[in-house]
Motif scaffolding. Structure first.
Motif, mmCIF file in Angstrom:
data_model
loop_
_atom_site.group_PDB
_atom_site.id
_atom_site.type_symbol
_atom_site.label_atom_id
_atom_site.label_comp_id
_atom_site.label_asym_id
_atom_site.label_seq_id
_atom_site.Cartn_x
_atom_site.Cartn_y
_atom_site.Cartn_z
ATOM 1 N N ALA A 1 2.820 -6.303 -3.492
ATOM 2 C CA ALA A 1 2.690 -4.926 -3.981
ATOM 3 C C ALA A 1 1.485 -4.221 -3.360
ATOM 4 O O ALA A 1 1.415 -2.983 -3.368
ATOM 5 N N PHE A 2 0.539 -5.002 -2.800
ATOM 6 C CA PHE A 2 -0.662 -4.416 -2.192
ATOM 7 C C PHE A 2 -0.480 -4.178 -0.688
ATOM 8 O O PHE A 2 -1.412 -3.675 -0.038
ATOM 9 N N ASN A 3 0.662 -4.544 -0.139
ATOM 10 C CA ASN A 3 0.888 -4.365 1.305
ATOM 11 C C ASN A 3 0.714 -2.903 1.715
ATOM 12 O O ASN A 3 1.287 -1.998 1.108
ATOM 13 N N LEU B 1 -1.827 -0.982 1.464
ATOM 14 C CA LEU B 1 -2.682 -0.142 0.622
ATOM 15 C C LEU B 1 -3.852 0.434 1.410
ATOM 16 O O LEU B 1 -4.331 1.532 1.115
ATOM 17 N N GLY B 2 -4.298 -0.289 2.439
ATOM 18 C CA GLY B 2 -5.419 0.190 3.239
ATOM 19 C C GLY B 2 -5.111 1.482 3.981
ATOM 20 O O GLY B 2 -6.016 2.276 4.258
ATOM 21 N N LYS B 3 -3.838 1.711 4.322
ATOM 22 C CA LYS B 3 -3.448 2.928 5.032
ATOM 23 C C LYS B 3 -3.132 4.076 4.082
ATOM 24 O O LYS B 3 -3.517 5.222 4.323
ATOM 25 N N THR B 4 -2.398 3.774 3.016
ATOM 26 C CA THR B 4 -1.965 4.839 2.118
ATOM 27 C C THR B 4 -3.021 5.217 1.079
ATOM 28 O O THR B 4 -3.059 6.358 0.624
ATOM 29 N N ASN B 5 -3.877 4.263 0.713
ATOM 30 C CA ASN B 5 -4.915 4.505 -0.299
ATOM 31 C C ASN B 5 -6.222 3.841 0.125
ATOM 32 O O ASN B 5 -6.644 2.826 -0.441
ATOM 33 N N PRO B 6 -6.862 4.361 1.166
ATOM 34 C CA PRO B 6 -8.078 3.711 1.692
ATOM 35 C C PRO B 6 -9.197 3.587 0.661
ATOM 36 O O PRO B 6 -9.965 2.618 0.699
ATOM 37 N N PHE B 7 -9.303 4.554 -0.262
ATOM 38 C CA PHE B 7 -10.352 4.473 -1.291
ATOM 39 C C PHE B 7 -10.151 3.259 -2.180
ATOM 40 O O PHE B 7 -11.074 2.451 -2.377
ATOM 41 N N LEU B 8 -8.937 3.091 -2.716
ATOM 42 C CA LEU B 8 -8.663 1.946 -3.575
ATOM 43 C C LEU B 8 -8.802 0.635 -2.814
ATOM 44 O O LEU B 8 -9.329 -0.352 -3.347
ATOM 45 N N TYR C 1 -4.619 -4.580 4.487
ATOM 46 C CA TYR C 1 -4.978 -3.990 5.781
ATOM 47 C C TYR C 1 -4.100 -4.438 6.952
ATOM 48 O O TYR C 1 -4.065 -3.753 7.983
ATOM 49 N N PHE C 2 -3.423 -5.573 6.818
ATOM 50 C CA PHE C 2 -2.724 -6.119 7.985
ATOM 51 C C PHE C 2 -1.225 -6.316 7.764
ATOM 52 O O PHE C 2 -0.551 -6.881 8.622
ATOM 53 N N LYS C 3 -0.704 -5.859 6.621
ATOM 54 C CA LYS C 3 0.728 -5.984 6.385
ATOM 55 C C LYS C 3 1.314 -4.621 6.042
ATOM 56 O O LYS C 3 0.692 -3.826 5.349
ATOM 57 N N GLU C 4 2.502 -4.410 6.548
ATOM 58 C CA GLU C 4 3.190 -3.156 6.292
ATOM 59 C C GLU C 4 3.871 -3.213 4.926
ATOM 60 O O GLU C 4 4.396 -4.252 4.531
ATOM 61 N N GLY C 5 3.845 -2.112 4.221
ATOM 62 C CA GLY C 5 4.491 -2.070 2.916
ATOM 63 C C GLY C 5 4.990 -0.674 2.608
ATOM 64 O O GLY C 5 4.749 0.275 3.352
ATOM 65 N N LYS C 6 5.671 -0.560 1.503
ATOM 66 C CA LYS C 6 6.215 0.737 1.090
ATOM 67 C C LYS C 6 5.318 1.426 0.077
ATOM 68 O O LYS C 6 5.733 2.363 -0.613
ATOM 69 N N THR C 7 4.071 0.933 -0.044
ATOM 70 C CA THR C 7 3.156 1.487 -1.035
ATOM 71 C C THR C 7 2.985 2.990 -0.855
ATOM 72 O O THR C 7 2.621 3.454 0.235
#
Length: 459
Positions: A347-349, A351-358, A419-425
């Motif tokens: 579920a965290f995949n 997250l670094g791209k879509t929600n850098p703050f979190l 940061y290193f996995k693609e996800g639908k977050t």
């Protein structure tokens, strides 16, 4: 005592606010009441510490520092609770009141000077949580967690009470001062009942802090509880239990360390390996944090093993670092679960791209839990390991260092996913309350990591 009375009255006031249909006032009033309790605790800071109320409580700097920490952590959790309980029930005053009652018990636990007060404080702290763990009435996991917590809580309380009875039978006193006098007066002629009492107290408190091999209730209870309640249990409750553990053994049983230290060493080693190895194979972020809390209990037990003035400060730094990082981790988990509907690492995949703050905030929390330098978690582990080395527990420190390396692996699992996995977050909207808590927590984590002396020197 003013803080304990304030919190007791606050819980009753919150119930009345719910009765008169004033839901919007619940959170502000609760926060104001807890801030007032902090002020009352700080007012006692420079006062002479003497046992009060027939030697039932002692508000020394140890008790005051831990009490302030407990209230401040509870304040952070309460800020996160805005709109949280609304998803569970329309009657939310009871939830706030139960949390405040539990916090009142936690303050009694770290301020006790009589074994009967220790028992009362633990029960006040725990009974409210038996209800809160199972507040999702239609959720089987929540019901199971509540039942397990109740049964294991009652079971561990039996050990605690039996230990208290044996200590009283040998020393004829419930007061910590009277028990200490008995130990000093008898030296090598201490009753076998007393030694048995120490072992039962050790087992009872090990249950409460979730140390192995008495940890088996912890993962299921933490996993089945609502995330916010899990956050409270893993921080406020664990901190209070360790404060009581350290207070009791440092004041009464330090001179008998040669008797109980070997037992505690076994518990520490089991706790470290069981907690870390079990966390290593988890696929759920929440369950990983549950097993992680077991491993951190092992590190905190170092302070009991290294009893002394330095141990008090080391314990305060460690529980502060652990509590702050845990609050951040659970806060981000709440947001991610709302968005993704899952607690698994996947579920965290992305997250670094879509929600850098979190992602950045959670990264700092994971680094602190892992004990990476320039974070509060590193300072906590360093102080614990230094104390063990000064007492010649070299082999234990080596084992602990191996476990710390294992911990880095599973804490970095979520960082790699972010940061290193693609996800639908999707982008996760973070309201002002969450931003305030997350920013404060991260600043404290870095501040303590760079300047730990201001905290460790308080007690």
């Amino acid at each position: 005592m003013s803080a304990i009375i304030t919190l007791s009255l606050l819980a009753i006031l919150v119930l009345y606010l719910g009765l008169f249909k004033m839901p919007k006032a619940l959170l502000p009033v609760s926060l104001l009441g807890m801030v007032a309790a902090v002020c009352f605790e700080l007012k006692w800071w420079n006062s002479e510490a003497v046992p009060l109320y027939s030697n039932m409580v002692l508000f020394d700097r140890f008790a005051l520092a831990f009490s302030v920490l407990l209230i401040l952590i509870a304040i952070l959790i309460f800020i996160l609770s805005k709109d949280y309980f609304d998803h569970i029930s329309s009657h939310i005053a009871e939830y706030y009141a139960l949390l405040i009652f539990s916090l009142t018990g936690a303050l009694l636990v770290v301020s006790f000077y009589n074994l009967s007060m220790l028992f009362i404080g633990i029960e006040i702290m725990s009974v409210a949580l038996y209800i809160l763990v199972g507040i999702r009435k239609k959720d089987l996991a929540s019901n199971e967690a509540s039942l397990k917590y109740f049964l294991m809580g009652a079971f561990s309380t039996g050990f605690l009470l039996f230990g208290i009875a044996l200590i009283y039978g040998a020393s004829a006193s419930f007061d910590l001062g009277g028990i200490k006098s008995y130990v000093e007066a008898n030296g090598g002629n201490i009753s076998p009942l007393f030694y048995a009492g120490i072992l039962f107290l050790l087992i009872g408190l090990a249950f409460k802090v979730g140390a192995a091999p008495f940890h088996f209730w912890t993962p299921d209870v933490y996993d089945g509880s609502p995330i916010l309640i899990t956050s409270y249990m893993s921080t406020v409750v664990k901190t209070a239990a360790f404060g009581a553990f350290l207070r009791l053994f440092s004041l009464c049983f330090e001179s008998l360390q040669s008797f109980w230290a070997p037992v505690l060493l076994i518990i520490i080693v089991l706790t470290l390996f069981i907690g870390n190895v079990s966390a290593l194979v988890q696929q759920s972020f929440k369950r990983m944090l549950a097993y992680s809390s077991i491993s951190h209990a092992g590190y905190m037990l170092f302070a009991i093993l290294n009893i002394g003035d330095q141990a008090n400060g080391a314990m305060l730094v460690y529980v502060t670092a652990y509590s702050i990082a845990s609050v951040v981790a659970f806060a981000v988990l709440i947001l991610v679960k709302r968005s993704e509907g899952s607690e698994h690492f996947e579920a965290f995949n992305g997250l670094g791209k879509t929600n850098p703050f979190l992602a950045f905030i959670l990264t700092i929390a994971m680094l602190s839990l892992a004990g990476i330098p320039l974070t509060a978690g590193f300072v906590g582990k360093f102080l614990m390991f230094s104390g063990a080395l000064s007492n010649f527990h070299v082999a234990l420190v080596i084992l602990a260092a191996i476990n710390a390396a294992i911990g880095i692996f599973y804490y970095f699992h979520v960082i790699i996913n972010m940061y290193f996995k693609e996800g639908k977050t999707l982008y996760i909207a973070t309201n002002g309350n969450y931003k305030v808590v997350l920013v404060i927590a991260v600043l404290l984590t870095v501040l303590i990591g760079i300047y730990p002396e201001w905290l460790s020197s308080l007690i």
